[in-house]
Design an enzyme around this catalytic site. Sequence first.
Site, PDB file in Angstrom:
ATOM      1  N   MET A  26       0.847  -1.191   0.000  1.00 54.63           N
ATOM      2  CA  MET A  26       0.000   0.000   0.000  1.00 54.63           C
ATOM      3  C   MET A  26       0.887   1.248   0.000  1.00 54.63           C
ATOM      4  O   MET A  26       0.444   2.343   0.359  1.00 54.63           O
ATOM      5  CB  MET A  26      -0.924  -0.002   1.218  1.00 54.63           C
ATOM      6  CG  MET A  26      -1.867  -1.208   1.206  1.00 54.63           C
ATOM      7  SD  MET A  26      -3.403  -0.911   2.054  1.00 54.63           S
ATOM      8  CE  MET A  26      -2.833  -0.637   3.704  1.00 54.63           C
ATOM      9  N   GLY A  27       2.148   1.079  -0.406  1.00 55.67           N
ATOM     10  CA  GLY A  27       3.055   2.224  -0.472  1.00 55.67           C
ATOM     11  C   GLY A  27       3.627   2.573   0.887  1.00 55.67           C
ATOM     12  O   GLY A  27       3.532   1.787   1.829  1.00 55.67           O
ATOM     13  N   HIS A  33       9.380  -3.683   3.034  1.00 54.86           N
ATOM     14  CA  HIS A  33       8.954  -3.959   1.655  1.00 54.86           C
ATOM     15  C   HIS A  33      10.163  -4.376   0.804  1.00 54.86           C
ATOM     16  O   HIS A  33      10.069  -5.304  -0.003  1.00 54.86           O
ATOM     17  CB  HIS A  33       8.333  -2.706   1.022  1.00 54.86           C
ATOM     18  CG  HIS A  33       7.091  -2.214   1.703  1.00 54.86           C
ATOM     19  ND1 HIS A  33       6.987  -0.949   2.198  1.00 54.86           N
ATOM     20  CD2 HIS A  33       5.905  -2.812   1.960  1.00 54.86           C
ATOM     21  CE1 HIS A  33       5.784  -0.769   2.731  1.00 54.86           C
ATOM     22  NE2 HIS A  33       5.108  -1.900   2.607  1.00 54.86           N
ATOM     23  N   SER A 182       4.535   1.216   7.496  1.00 56.72           N
ATOM     24  CA  SER A 182       4.261   2.531   6.902  1.00 56.72           C
ATOM     25  C   SER A 182       3.632   3.451   7.938  1.00 56.72           C
ATOM     26  O   SER A 182       3.834   4.660   7.915  1.00 56.72           O
ATOM     27  CB  SER A 182       3.321   2.385   5.709  1.00 56.72           C
ATOM     28  OG  SER A 182       3.846   1.430   4.824  1.00 56.72           O
TER      29      SER A 182
HETATM   30  P1  AMP Z   1       1.703  -2.895   3.465  1.00 58.63           P
HETATM   31  O1  AMP Z   1       2.242  -1.915   2.479  1.00 58.63           O
HETATM   32  O2  AMP Z   1       1.802  -2.437   4.879  1.00 58.63           O
HETATM   33  O3  AMP Z   1       0.330  -3.396   3.079  1.00 58.63           O
HETATM   34  O4  AMP Z   1       2.662  -4.152   3.389  1.00 58.63           O
HETATM   35  C1  AMP Z   1       2.942  -4.812   2.199  1.00 58.63           C
HETATM   36  C2  AMP Z   1       3.675  -6.082   2.499  1.00 58.63           C
HETATM   37  O5  AMP Z   1       4.884  -5.786   3.198  1.00 58.63           O
HETATM   38  C3  AMP Z   1       2.878  -7.029   3.391  1.00 58.63           C
HETATM   39  O6  AMP Z   1       3.071  -8.364   2.944  1.00 58.63           O
HETATM   40  C4  AMP Z   1       3.496  -6.802   4.743  1.00 58.63           C
HETATM   41  O7  AMP Z   1       3.391  -7.907   5.614  1.00 58.63           O
HETATM   42  C5  AMP Z   1       4.940  -6.563   4.370  1.00 58.63           C
HETATM   43  N1  AMP Z   1       5.625  -5.844   5.447  1.00 58.63           N
HETATM   44  C6  AMP Z   1       5.231  -4.692   6.039  1.00 58.63           C
HETATM   45  N2  AMP Z   1       6.084  -4.351   7.027  1.00 58.63           N
HETATM   46  C7  AMP Z   1       7.037  -5.325   7.063  1.00 58.63           C
HETATM   47  C8  AMP Z   1       8.197  -5.545   7.869  1.00 58.63           C
HETATM   48  N3  AMP Z   1       8.558  -4.720   8.842  1.00 58.63           N
HETATM   49  N4  AMP Z   1       8.952  -6.644   7.610  1.00 58.63           N
HETATM   50  C9  AMP Z   1       8.590  -7.507   6.628  1.00 58.63           C
HETATM   51  N5  AMP Z   1       7.517  -7.341   5.832  1.00 58.63           N
HETATM   52  C10 AMP Z   1       6.748  -6.275   6.044  1.00 58.63           C
END
Ligand code: AMP
Length: 271
Positions: A26-27, A33, A182
């Site tokens: 989601m950016g 990421h 994020s």
């Molecule tokens: P999001 O942008 O928050 O929807 O996350 C996108 C992807 O990145 C999802 O699969 C999250 O689980 C992963 N993600 C977010 N934060 C972390 C982190 N600190 N370590 C590993 N993966 C992450």
Amino acid sequence: MKILLNNTSLFESLRPFNDLGFVPTMGGIHKGHLSLINKSNKLCKKTIVSIFVNPKQFNNKKDLKSYPRNINKDLKILKKSKKVDFVYLPKFKEIYNDKKKSKITLQKKDKILCAKFRKGHFEGVLDVMNKLTNIVKPKKIFMGEKDFQQLYLVKKELEKKYKTKVIPCKTIRDRNNVALSSRNFLLKKPNLVIAAKIYEKLVGIKKYIKKKKNIRSFLNLQKIELKNNYKIKIDYLELRNIKNLKISSTNKNSRLFIAYYLNNIRLIDNL
Ligand code: AMP
């Protein structure tokens, strides 16, 4: 790095490739990421990252409105990584192009942890992940263990329907062990100091669990202590089995799950 603004250009650009790794986001791109992207880059011929703030998975309008968005900065970071072949930036209508209502429902046993506290959230996540998988048709999807319940539910949903494999990736933390997110961009420095202290406390709790007979009541007491010490609101603090997410009575194959609010920002972690 090719930027794909609509499905027509996506279909055209991806047609030659069948070994695609997909990192849906989601950016608010951060090192968490990037670790998913690195893994995809190692395991797949081409890597595609999507950036789409999916309104249907937000159960709180304020949260959706304040969600960090900085597409230019995100694109710069992704380009600099040199690990991304395609970035997909769909508009709402590109994803939700049919008027049919989503049929996704959660089983009763899955209405736990965040599903209990964020009504409709995972239904929205599973719906968008079905749609994205249908559009991108990746061989592998890379998802973070930071959002463990999301990873668990998406894996269960997608692997029964598609050939796609969902690959779990370790949680990346900052130098004070706070899980990157994020939403951390919305926190001030003193909040992050508290988040680091909470992490330390959780490590202690997890260690101490081994010695406890009644884990549930021990965790309830710890919850009260955390609430009082750090003036936070806690949705849950639970030890659960990583295979089925059932409440666990032993540290074996289990993780400690927490969701709490710091300065009205909801944070989750598991260890
Ligand atoms: P999001 O942008 O928050 O929807 O996350 C996108 C992807 O990145 C999802 O699969 C999250 O689980 C992963 N993600 C977010 N934060 C972390 C982190 N600190 N370590 C590993 N993966 C992450």
